[in-house]
Design a protein around this motif. Sequence first.
Motif, PDB file in Angstrom:
ATOM      1  N   UNK A 456       0.887  -1.345  -0.054  1.00 22.32           N
ATOM      2  CA  UNK A 456       0.106   0.037  -0.001  1.00 22.32           C
ATOM      3  C   UNK A 456       0.940   1.123   0.103  1.00 22.32           C
ATOM      4  N   UNK A 457       2.113   1.237   0.641  1.00 20.42           N
ATOM      5  CA  UNK A 457       2.766   2.513   0.716  1.00 20.42           C
ATOM      6  C   UNK A 457       3.562   2.534  -0.637  1.00 20.42           C
ATOM      7  N   UNK A 458       3.767   1.432  -1.141  1.00 24.15           N
ATOM      8  CA  UNK A 458       4.335   1.514  -2.593  1.00 24.15           C
ATOM      9  C   UNK A 458       3.401   2.135  -3.610  1.00 24.15           C
ATOM     10  N   UNK A 459       1.890   1.601  -3.562  1.00 25.95           N
ATOM     11  CA  UNK A 459       1.194   2.434  -4.456  1.00 25.95           C
ATOM     12  C   UNK A 459       0.827   3.709  -4.014  1.00 25.95           C
ATOM     13  N   UNK A 460       0.896   4.161  -2.877  1.00 31.80           N
ATOM     14  CA  UNK A 460       0.865   5.490  -2.365  1.00 31.80           C
ATOM     15  C   UNK A 460       1.881   6.420  -2.984  1.00 31.80           C
ATOM     16  N   UNK A 524      -3.229  -1.342  -5.529  1.00 32.46           N
ATOM     17  CA  UNK A 524      -4.320  -0.547  -5.778  1.00 32.46           C
ATOM     18  C   UNK A 524      -4.803   0.345  -4.658  1.00 32.46           C
ATOM     19  N   UNK A 525      -4.932  -0.082  -3.509  1.00 36.57           N
ATOM     20  CA  UNK A 525      -5.671   0.526  -2.419  1.00 36.57           C
ATOM     21  C   UNK A 525      -4.518   1.892  -1.964  1.00 36.57           C
ATOM     22  N   UNK A 526      -3.513   1.882  -2.003  1.00 37.64           N
ATOM     23  CA  UNK A 526      -2.570   2.948  -1.912  1.00 37.64           C
ATOM     24  C   UNK A 526      -2.792   3.822  -3.020  1.00 37.64           C
ATOM     25  N   UNK A 531      -5.947   9.251  -4.502  1.00 41.84           N
ATOM     26  CA  UNK A 531      -6.768   9.914  -5.279  1.00 41.84           C
ATOM     27  C   UNK A 531      -8.145  10.420  -4.267  1.00 41.84           C
ATOM     28  N   UNK A 532      -8.148   9.763  -3.295  1.00 45.76           N
ATOM     29  CA  UNK A 532      -9.175  10.053  -2.477  1.00 45.76           C
ATOM     30  C   UNK A 532      -9.229  11.350  -1.593  1.00 45.76           C
ATOM     31  N   UNK A 533      -7.849  11.706  -1.157  1.00 47.78           N
ATOM     32  CA  UNK A 533      -7.505  12.813  -0.442  1.00 47.78           C
ATOM     33  C   UNK A 533      -6.804  14.014  -1.098  1.00 47.78           C
ATOM     34  N   UNK A 534      -6.608  13.689  -2.276  1.00 50.50           N
ATOM     35  CA  UNK A 534      -6.074  14.583  -3.124  1.00 50.50           C
ATOM     36  C   UNK A 534      -7.540  15.427  -3.994  1.00 50.50           C
TER      37      UNK A 534
END
Length: 551
Positions: A456-460, A524-526, A531-534
């Motif tokens: 998740x951190x990698x995706x973020x 995918x979740x990251x 996108x959710x917070x930006x």
Amino acid sequence: MTETQDRKPRSDEARYDPEITSEFAIPRGLDVPRGGGEAETTSEFAVPDGLQTPHPPSAEPEGSAFSTPSTYDATSPPASFTPAAGMPLVSLVKDAPWQDRMRTMLRMPVTERPAPEPVQRVEEGGPAVPRVLDLTLRIGELLLAGGEGAEDVEAAMFAVCRSYGLDRCEPNVTFTLLSISHQPSLVEDPVTASRTVRRRGTDYTRLAAVFRLVDDLTDPETHVSLEEAYRRLAEIRRNRHPYPGWALTLASGLLAGAASILVGGDPIVFLAAAVGAMLGDRLAWLCAGRGLPEFYQFTVAAMPPAAIGVALTLAHVDVKASAVITGGLFALLPGRALVAGVQDGLTGFYITASARLLEVMYFFVGIVVGVLVILYFGVKIGGELNPDAALGISERPLLQIVASMLLSLTFAVLLQQERSTVLWVTLNGGVAWSVYGAMHYAGGISPVASTAVAAGLVGLFGQLLSRYRFASALPYTTAAIGPLLPGSATYFGLLSMAQNNLDKGLVSLAKAASLAMAIAIGVNLGSEISRLFLRVGSAGKRRAAKRTRGF
């Protein structure tokens, strides 16, 4: 005169004969005069006399529902219709990446999308629709063949169409087929074009160049004509790979050696794993040159590392043969295709996701066949391979972090990434392994949960870097998940099956599948969290399908 001729009406007065009782007879006084002897128009769609719109001398009467009306202007087409609830107000952030803006509009119904603001110069009378659609399909083909997710491919195709003023477009992406349909209004004929993806290749440098082209097309300050776009696309296709073949072979060897260090290997194990991976890579290239399918290429490439591990065991060399074989498997595991398949499934592209995951299954079966053949004969001739051997990977954290960064760097070279992205993905891979090690070995958390958080951190981070550079997120995420791939679980599962311990083998392979799914879902979740917070801007909240009850 015969009797039959006597019965035949002799004038128009016969139509009003009171003896005629048909309900279709015309009463007296309501007769409509006929002109020219032509048949009467009985359709309810006929235009009454006096309401006929005169046509220019050169124009033909409108006879089809799809023919263009005489009052229609291609430069300023009217809205198709207005919904009963009115047109919703859509606000899109102008400086947001085009991927986010196009993805937001793709998730809206066609009638609710905002009108386009053409940013490219087009010819008088509107854009050349067939050429724009062809350019769009060629760009989508390069992206899909390079491993991009189906949703991002659709967003790129939609962005190209809108940049040339084609707003009512519907792109459709499957595993091997691209299609796009454009209908300017309800009274014009739709135009549909399609293209088939015949070959797939991994070249993230080419992928980044295509993203830059789409970014220029969507930039209102950069005007790119159709001819210029075609020229740049041809240059992208002709560009050579940034790394030669010998560099790719060396990178596969270093990747296998770094993976063997991650699972507790020493310098001898590093060298043995590197030699096995390089032999497997050359054999796979030889099979590819002979036209063999990729299934057999993976099967052949998996044999040399396993053979070297078995040979070291038979020679009674004091090394961890399991680390040699595990390192060789790291270079073959299809992590890129797995992440893309799960991402397509999570975003609603189930046909494409099924095809990608089926491709991953075939690759994995090829690896299994190659390793199992070697392990089976190794066990039969006396090789003492222990599936319960523990891999000590928590005793050397600094060395493991360096090895994970080397693995990510070599993985980036194998993916043909741009040199400017190699450093970022190397650091991202080191962070991923650090988080995994801290959670699993220091914190005692399960490997599946630790892998999911690290992925998740990698995706973020990958999504943030791609937004900063207005590029694809794949070059920043795919190589960084390399240290997290389940190589050891895969090897021990195959070894147990070779020794007829099917229960242990299936449990270990199930663990490998769980780790792989955790990686894909975490990446995918990251990306979705970023996108959710930006702020992107949309019609209210982000649109998504509401199927939370199974129907």
